[in-house]
Motif scaffolding. Sequence first.
Motif, mmCIF file in Angstrom:
data_model
loop_
_atom_site.group_PDB
_atom_site.id
_atom_site.type_symbol
_atom_site.label_atom_id
_atom_site.label_comp_id
_atom_site.label_asym_id
_atom_site.label_seq_id
_atom_site.Cartn_x
_atom_site.Cartn_y
_atom_site.Cartn_z
ATOM 1 N N ALA A 85 43.760 58.000 -5.245
ATOM 2 C CA ALA A 85 44.316 56.901 -6.032
ATOM 3 C C ALA A 85 45.699 56.509 -5.531
ATOM 4 O O ALA A 85 46.010 55.315 -5.390
ATOM 5 C CB ALA A 85 44.375 57.289 -7.510
ATOM 6 N N VAL A 86 46.543 57.495 -5.249
ATOM 7 C CA VAL A 86 47.891 57.224 -4.731
ATOM 8 C C VAL A 86 47.806 56.531 -3.374
ATOM 9 O O VAL A 86 48.509 55.546 -3.113
ATOM 10 C CB VAL A 86 48.707 58.524 -4.626
ATOM 11 N N THR A 87 46.936 57.037 -2.512
ATOM 12 C CA THR A 87 46.766 56.434 -1.183
ATOM 13 C C THR A 87 46.328 54.983 -1.284
ATOM 14 O O THR A 87 46.822 54.111 -0.561
ATOM 15 C CB THR A 87 45.737 57.233 -0.367
ATOM 16 N N ARG A 88 45.395 54.720 -2.196
ATOM 17 C CA ARG A 88 44.906 53.351 -2.352
ATOM 18 C C ARG A 88 45.980 52.428 -2.911
ATOM 19 O O ARG A 88 46.069 51.257 -2.515
ATOM 20 C CB ARG A 88 43.662 53.351 -3.240
ATOM 21 N N LEU A 89 46.800 52.926 -3.815
ATOM 22 C CA LEU A 89 47.908 52.125 -4.326
ATOM 23 C C LEU A 89 48.887 51.772 -3.206
ATOM 24 O O LEU A 89 49.374 50.642 -3.132
ATOM 25 C CB LEU A 89 48.626 52.871 -5.452
ATOM 26 N N ILE A 90 49.154 52.732 -2.351
ATOM 27 C CA ILE A 90 50.045 52.489 -1.205
ATOM 28 C C ILE A 90 49.424 51.473 -0.262
ATOM 29 O O ILE A 90 50.087 50.543 0.208
ATOM 30 C CB ILE A 90 50.357 53.810 -0.476
ATOM 31 N N ASP A 91 48.131 51.637 0.022
ATOM 32 C CA ASP A 91 47.431 50.701 0.920
ATOM 33 C C ASP A 91 47.446 49.282 0.343
ATOM 34 O O ASP A 91 47.682 48.314 1.067
ATOM 35 C CB ASP A 91 45.988 51.156 1.134
ATOM 36 N N LEU A 92 47.197 49.168 -0.949
ATOM 37 C CA LEU A 92 47.192 47.854 -1.581
ATOM 38 C C LEU A 92 48.596 47.257 -1.602
ATOM 39 O O LEU A 92 48.764 46.037 -1.475
ATOM 40 C CB LEU A 92 46.651 47.987 -3.011
ATOM 41 N N GLY A 93 49.603 48.129 -1.730
ATOM 42 C CA GLY A 93 50.981 47.662 -1.731
ATOM 43 C C GLY A 93 51.445 47.116 -0.395
ATOM 44 O O GLY A 93 52.475 46.433 -0.322
ATOM 45 N N GLY A 108 41.542 41.515 -2.578
ATOM 46 C CA GLY A 108 40.270 41.453 -3.283
ATOM 47 C C GLY A 108 39.142 42.084 -2.491
ATOM 48 O O GLY A 108 38.297 42.797 -3.051
ATOM 49 N N ASN A 109 39.134 41.833 -1.195
ATOM 50 C CA ASN A 109 38.100 42.427 -0.338
ATOM 51 C C ASN A 109 38.208 43.947 -0.314
ATOM 52 O O ASN A 109 37.200 44.659 -0.334
ATOM 53 C CB ASN A 109 38.216 41.871 1.086
ATOM 54 N N LEU A 110 39.445 44.438 -0.265
ATOM 55 C CA LEU A 110 39.673 45.882 -0.245
ATOM 56 C C LEU A 110 39.217 46.513 -1.560
ATOM 57 O O LEU A 110 38.539 47.558 -1.569
ATOM 58 C CB LEU A 110 41.163 46.150 -0.007
ATOM 59 N N ILE A 111 39.561 45.884 -2.664
ATOM 60 C CA ILE A 111 39.152 46.391 -3.975
ATOM 61 C C ILE A 111 37.634 46.388 -4.106
ATOM 62 O O ILE A 111 37.034 47.325 -4.655
ATOM 63 C CB ILE A 111 39.798 45.544 -5.087
ATOM 64 N N GLN A 112 36.997 45.362 -3.572
ATOM 65 C CA GLN A 112 35.538 45.279 -3.622
ATOM 66 C C GLN A 112 34.896 46.435 -2.845
ATOM 67 O O GLN A 112 33.908 47.019 -3.286
ATOM 68 C CB GLN A 112 35.074 43.940 -3.057
ATOM 69 N N GLU A 113 35.476 46.779 -1.709
ATOM 70 C CA GLU A 113 34.984 47.930 -0.934
ATOM 71 C C GLU A 113 35.100 49.216 -1.736
ATOM 72 O O GLU A 113 34.182 50.047 -1.747
ATOM 73 C CB GLU A 113 35.776 48.059 0.372
ATOM 74 N N TRP A 114 36.217 49.392 -2.425
ATOM 75 C CA TRP A 114 36.423 50.613 -3.224
ATOM 76 C C TRP A 114 35.467 50.662 -4.411
ATOM 77 O O TRP A 114 35.001 51.740 -4.797
ATOM 78 C CB TRP A 114 37.875 50.679 -3.698
ATOM 79 N N MET A 115 35.175 49.513 -4.985
ATOM 80 C CA MET A 115 34.198 49.465 -6.069
ATOM 81 C C MET A 115 32.812 49.907 -5.580
ATOM 82 O O MET A 115 32.116 50.689 -6.246
ATOM 83 C CB MET A 115 34.118 48.050 -6.644
ATOM 84 N N GLU A 116 32.437 49.412 -4.423
ATOM 85 C CA GLU A 116 31.135 49.781 -3.860
ATOM 86 C C GLU A 116 31.102 51.260 -3.505
ATOM 87 O O GLU A 116 30.072 51.929 -3.667
ATOM 88 C CB GLU A 116 30.845 48.913 -2.641
ATOM 89 N N ASP A 117 32.220 51.795 -3.056
ATOM 90 C CA ASP A 117 32.326 53.228 -2.761
ATOM 91 C C ASP A 117 32.111 54.069 -4.017
ATOM 92 O O ASP A 117 31.631 55.204 -3.940
ATOM 93 C CB ASP A 117 33.705 53.520 -2.156
ATOM 94 N N ALA A 118 32.434 53.490 -5.181
ATOM 95 C CA ALA A 118 32.248 54.198 -6.452
ATOM 96 C C ALA A 118 30.841 54.024 -7.014
ATOM 97 O O ALA A 118 30.538 54.523 -8.101
ATOM 98 C CB ALA A 118 33.273 53.712 -7.479
ATOM 99 N N GLY A 119 29.996 53.296 -6.288
ATOM 100 C CA GLY A 119 28.614 53.106 -6.726
ATOM 101 C C GLY A 119 28.404 51.887 -7.604
ATOM 102 O O GLY A 119 27.385 51.793 -8.302
ATOM 103 N N LEU A 120 29.343 50.948 -7.578
ATOM 104 C CA LEU A 120 29.250 49.767 -8.435
ATOM 105 C C LEU A 120 28.635 48.587 -7.686
ATOM 106 O O LEU A 120 28.820 48.426 -6.485
ATOM 107 C CB LEU A 120 30.638 49.374 -8.949
ATOM 108 N N ARG A 121 27.924 47.752 -8.428
ATOM 109 C CA ARG A 121 27.436 46.474 -7.900
ATOM 110 C C ARG A 121 28.591 45.482 -8.015
ATOM 111 O O ARG A 121 29.217 45.353 -9.067
ATOM 112 C CB ARG A 121 26.227 45.996 -8.706
ATOM 113 N N THR A 122 28.874 44.743 -6.951
ATOM 114 C CA THR A 122 30.073 43.903 -6.929
ATOM 115 C C THR A 122 29.749 42.433 -6.691
ATOM 116 O O THR A 122 28.731 42.090 -6.119
ATOM 117 C CB THR A 122 31.048 44.370 -5.838
ATOM 118 N N TRP A 123 30.670 41.586 -7.143
ATOM 119 C CA TRP A 123 30.593 40.162 -6.856
ATOM 120 C C TRP A 123 31.943 39.504 -7.111
ATOM 121 O O TRP A 123 32.820 40.068 -7.756
ATOM 122 C CB TRP A 123 29.500 39.487 -7.696
#
Length: 491
Positions: free
Chosen positions: A61-69, A91-106
Amino acid sequence: MAYFSPNHIFFNTHNTMPTNAVALLILSFFIQLLALPQTLAETNIFSGTKYLYPEILKDEAVTRLIDLGKVSDAHGFLERTFQSPASVRAGNLIQEWMEDAGLRTWLDQMGNVHGRIEGMNPSEKALLIGSHLDTVIDAGMYDGALGIITAISALKVLNITRRIGRLRRPVEVIAFSDEEGVRFQSTFLGSAAIAGVLPVSTLHVQDKSGVTVQGALKINSIDATEENLLQLKYDPKSVWGYIEVHIEQGPVLETAGFPLGVVKGIAGQTRLRVTVKGSQGHAGTVPMKLRQDPMAAAAELIVLLESLCKQPDEYLSYDGQCMDSTVQSLAGSLVCTVGEISTWPSASNVIPGQVTFTIDIRAMDDLGREAIIYEMSNRMYQICDRRSVFCHIDRKHDANAVICDQGLSSDLKSAGYAALKRLTGENPDDVPVLMSGAGHDAMAMSHLTKVAMLFVRCRGGISHSPAEHVSDDDIWAAGVAVLAFIETHIN
């Protein structure tokens, strides 16, 4: 040939076991291996640090916050406004992380990023969790992003422990495209569209470059029409509730020594744009007594605003509309800010012809806020008349105060308490309850469904600044709290 026993895997080099028996043993081994995460999840999963998932809820989570920052439209500071190139990349990065969590995205027609898991009962009302991906100019990296990342991380834990499919209702994470309102001076573009309270006329609002909201979306291949904007609204009957995790943006939790707090209510907010027009002229040749200087007039208007908001009781009259309780409420919650000033032309040797500045007014009492705006406007027009300059006050945004749902807030408070107990192994003091002076997407979402918010401690209470900071452990606590809350919706 390998086969499984409770403690070891043995290799049979003589191949003396029957083929069917070997196959059954191997099959049994893999069945037990696949079941291991769920077994751990069901048997004292929080008995130690390992099962608090620090590698996901904290480190990742910390790494992703840094990456998004790091995703910014500016060099040297963080800036990510509605539908800017950096906003799209985020938005594209967040969508990738959502899919990594097993979520359907749009991606929807207002640029919001969605990630959803249907659970056991797709027709059940959905739990929505969200926050915003846009930022102010020269921003910190936790505002908005923290709420998105903690929600994704919690669902990722449920996914890897094979519990995500046992959710009793759908859970949807939404990364809203705009909350700050920096580019178009109209806040909550993303969440207001979902809630069905965004006027279709908003599509034609222009930024400083003359680009409309509709045009900004079209540049990124999103066809936003008045018709499909109306279709973005969620059916209230399909939504169970909305929760949002956000940094506090104030010093209360740090002062109290608590990493988490539950929000009781959110202050109402009005944004105004004041335009003052005078007589443009040469700085050296126009006598002081003959000047119609909009800059001097604007300065007096701003000082008036400060005085009015510091001591509202000295300005407001008690006429039946403004009661004593209203004034007392304003004394404890009213804040007024001038955040932006521009002049035309802007030169050191020219008396400007026009000055424009913004005003942000917030208070927990909506009637009191309106009383302040009424009194301020009257007095500002009087000052402009006395100085022989033209003055216009334009209301750009209004949001009434929101009281969070008591039941949902209680559940979120229990989740925060459980998280702190799991992390410390001790019974913590009661989780603090506090008010929010800042506006949040929960304000717009309150028009759709019941809402609740969880605040996370930030260092020095600083926000909207590069100095904004949340400790790694507090990020972890927020993630565990979201996980604990979602777990209450698992069979």
